[in-house]
Design a protein around this motif. Structure first.
Motif, PDB file in Angstrom:
ATOM      1  N   LEU A   1       0.825  -1.205   0.000  1.00 20.36           N
ATOM      2  CA  LEU A   1       0.000   0.000   0.000  1.00 20.36           C
ATOM      3  C   LEU A   1       0.862   1.259   0.000  1.00 20.36           C
ATOM      4  CD1 LEU A   1      -2.889  -0.961   2.439  1.00 20.36           C
ATOM      5  CD2 LEU A   1      -3.041  -0.568  -0.026  1.00 20.36           C
ATOM      6  N   ALA A   2       2.015   1.216   0.666  1.00 20.88           N
ATOM      7  CA  ALA A   2       2.903   2.375   0.684  1.00 20.88           C
ATOM      8  C   ALA A   2       3.476   2.649  -0.695  1.00 20.88           C
ATOM      9  CB  ALA A   2       4.043   2.163   1.685  1.00 20.88           C
ATOM     10  N   LEU A   3       3.683   1.594  -1.474  1.00 18.54           N
ATOM     11  CA  LEU A   3       4.264   1.741  -2.811  1.00 18.54           C
ATOM     12  C   LEU A   3       3.211   1.885  -3.901  1.00 18.54           C
ATOM     13  CD1 LEU A   3       7.029  -0.975  -2.472  1.00 18.54           C
ATOM     14  CD2 LEU A   3       7.299   1.512  -2.303  1.00 18.54           C
ATOM     15  N   TRP A   4       1.929   1.761  -3.536  1.00 19.48           N
ATOM     16  CA  TRP A   4       0.839   1.815  -4.495  1.00 19.48           C
ATOM     17  C   TRP A   4       0.824   3.176  -5.191  1.00 19.48           C
ATOM     18  CZ3 TRP A   4      -4.866   0.721  -2.712  1.00 19.48           C
ATOM     19  CH2 TRP A   4      -5.698   0.687  -3.825  1.00 19.48           C
ATOM     20  N   PRO A   5       0.960   3.196  -6.516  1.00 20.33           N
ATOM     21  CA  PRO A   5       0.933   4.493  -7.210  1.00 20.33           C
ATOM     22  C   PRO A   5      -0.475   5.070  -7.181  1.00 20.33           C
ATOM     23  CG  PRO A   5       1.022   2.725  -8.807  1.00 20.33           C
ATOM     24  CD  PRO A   5       1.123   2.086  -7.438  1.00 20.33           C
ATOM     25  N   LEU A   6      -0.567   6.302  -6.791  1.00 19.82           N
ATOM     26  CA  LEU A   6      -1.867   6.963  -6.700  1.00 19.82           C
ATOM     27  C   LEU A   6      -1.864   8.219  -7.565  1.00 19.82           C
ATOM     28  CD1 LEU A   6      -2.296   6.596  -2.846  1.00 19.82           C
ATOM     29  CD2 LEU A   6      -3.530   5.331  -4.597  1.00 19.82           C
ATOM     30  N   PRO A   7      -1.867   8.031  -8.891  1.00 20.05           N
ATOM     31  CA  PRO A   7      -1.839   9.204  -9.758  1.00 20.05           C
ATOM     32  C   PRO A   7      -3.121  10.017  -9.602  1.00 20.05           C
ATOM     33  CG  PRO A   7      -2.253   7.232 -11.044  1.00 20.05           C
ATOM     34  CD  PRO A   7      -1.969   6.789  -9.634  1.00 20.05           C
ATOM     35  N   GLY A   8      -2.966  11.296  -9.685  1.00 21.60           N
ATOM     36  CA  GLY A   8      -4.119  12.177  -9.606  1.00 21.60           C
ATOM     37  C   GLY A   8      -4.474  12.619  -8.204  1.00 21.60           C
ATOM     38  N   LEU A   9      -3.861  12.011  -7.189  1.00 23.32           N
ATOM     39  CA  LEU A   9      -4.146  12.450  -5.825  1.00 23.32           C
ATOM     40  C   LEU A   9      -3.308  13.672  -5.496  1.00 23.32           C
ATOM     41  CD1 LEU A   9      -4.323   9.284  -3.554  1.00 23.32           C
ATOM     42  CD2 LEU A   9      -6.171  10.648  -4.464  1.00 23.32           C
ATOM     43  N   PRO A  10      -3.848  14.543  -4.674  1.00 25.76           N
ATOM     44  CA  PRO A  10      -3.043  15.677  -4.231  1.00 25.76           C
ATOM     45  C   PRO A  10      -1.808  15.185  -3.482  1.00 25.76           C
ATOM     46  CG  PRO A  10      -5.342  15.941  -3.572  1.00 25.76           C
ATOM     47  CD  PRO A  10      -5.196  14.567  -4.136  1.00 25.76           C
ATOM     48  N   ARG A  11      -0.723  15.928  -3.586  1.00 22.74           N
ATOM     49  CA  ARG A  11       0.547  15.529  -2.968  1.00 22.74           C
ATOM     50  C   ARG A  11       0.394  15.293  -1.465  1.00 22.74           C
ATOM     51  NH1 ARG A  11       5.564  19.152  -4.165  1.00 22.74           N
ATOM     52  NH2 ARG A  11       5.395  18.028  -6.124  1.00 22.74           N
ATOM     53  N   GLY A  12      -0.363  16.150  -0.791  1.00 20.69           N
ATOM     54  CA  GLY A  12      -0.540  16.001   0.652  1.00 20.69           C
ATOM     55  C   GLY A  12      -1.223  14.704   1.030  1.00 20.69           C
ATOM     56  N   HIS A  13      -2.249  14.326   0.276  1.00 19.08           N
ATOM     57  CA  HIS A  13      -2.932  13.075   0.601  1.00 19.08           C
ATOM     58  C   HIS A  13      -2.062  11.874   0.268  1.00 19.08           C
ATOM     59  CE1 HIS A  13      -5.986  10.202   1.496  1.00 19.08           C
ATOM     60  NE2 HIS A  13      -5.916   9.697   0.285  1.00 19.08           N
ATOM     61  N   ARG A  14      -1.321  11.962  -0.816  1.00 21.93           N
ATOM     62  CA  ARG A  14      -0.421  10.867  -1.172  1.00 21.93           C
ATOM     63  C   ARG A  14       0.629  10.681  -0.077  1.00 21.93           C
ATOM     64  NH1 ARG A  14       2.136  12.344  -6.118  1.00 21.93           N
ATOM     65  NH2 ARG A  14       0.020  12.474  -6.898  1.00 21.93           N
ATOM     66  N   ALA A  15       1.174  11.792   0.432  1.00 24.30           N
ATOM     67  CA  ALA A  15       2.167  11.712   1.516  1.00 24.30           C
ATOM     68  C   ALA A  15       1.541  11.138   2.781  1.00 24.30           C
ATOM     69  CB  ALA A  15       2.764  13.088   1.780  1.00 24.30           C
ATOM     70  N   HIS A  16       0.310  11.544   3.089  1.00 26.47           N
ATOM     71  CA  HIS A  16      -0.373  11.022   4.275  1.00 26.47           C
ATOM     72  C   HIS A  16      -0.627   9.523   4.126  1.00 26.47           C
ATOM     73  CE1 HIS A  16      -3.038  10.755   7.707  1.00 26.47           C
ATOM     74  NE2 HIS A  16      -3.934  10.170   6.913  1.00 26.47           N
TER      75      HIS A  16
END
Length: 179
Positions: free
Chosen positions: A69-84
């Motif tokens: 889940l930590a490595l799961w690519p989440l394109p399109g998410l805001p940087r802050g949510h991706r970092a969280h």
């Protein structure tokens, strides 16, 4: 999860309900990837929060799940949510590895040195996150009228997404406190 069984069951129920809700509503157009990521995290957290003695996947398996889940690519998410999301997943990896290395009730805390610095840092992070996300749960008003209309679908607002993240952060805080 160590600690009182009631706290464990309540944390597992809250995280599981949040995860199931997010996954059920992942098809919604406002944030499908975000809800899928939050749903997977919530269900994984529910497994991790089960009281000790309840059959659950081994901590090593959970560590691999959360590393994915930590490595799961989440394109399109805001940087802050991706970092969280990444911080949340790595915190779960840390807790799973601590559980796996524990031989006694609190052996994961180290050599009698107390709670590790990582645990304190994560506790501070989630406490700050909860304090900052709390106001997002209060509906904003525009000239005295509530945001949205009464006919809006409950999943169409970003408030639901904020509530999901807040619920998962509260679960993280509970699990860290009982470590």
């Amino acid at each position: 999860m160590e600690g009182p069984a009631l706290v464990s069951w309540m944390t597992a129920a809250g995280c599981g309900a949040t995860g199931a809700f997010c996954l059920l509503h992942a098809r919604h157009k406002d944030a499908p990837r975000q809800r899928t990521a939050d749903g997977a995290m919530g269900l994984g957290m529910a497994l991790m929060a089960l009281p000790s003695g309840v059959p659950a996947p081994p901590p090593e398996t959970l560590a691999v799940l959360f590393a994915g889940l930590a490595l799961w690519p989440l394109p399109g998410l805001p940087r802050g949510h991706r970092a969280h999301h990444t911080t949340e997943a790595l915190a779960m990896v840390y807790m799973a590895l601590s559980m796996a290395s524990a031989t006694g009730a609190h052996a994961a805390h180290g050599n009698g040195l107390g709670v590790p610095v990582i645990t304190w840092a994560l506790l501070a992070y989630y406490a700050v996150h909860l304090v900052r996300s709390g106001p997002r749960l209060v509906p904003a008003t525009a000239q005295g009228s509530p945001r949205g209309s009464p006919g809006d679908a409950p999943c169409a607002t970003s408030g639901v997404t904020a509530a999901c993240r807040t619920s998962l952060s509260l679960g993280m805080l509970a699990m860290l406190l009982t470590m």
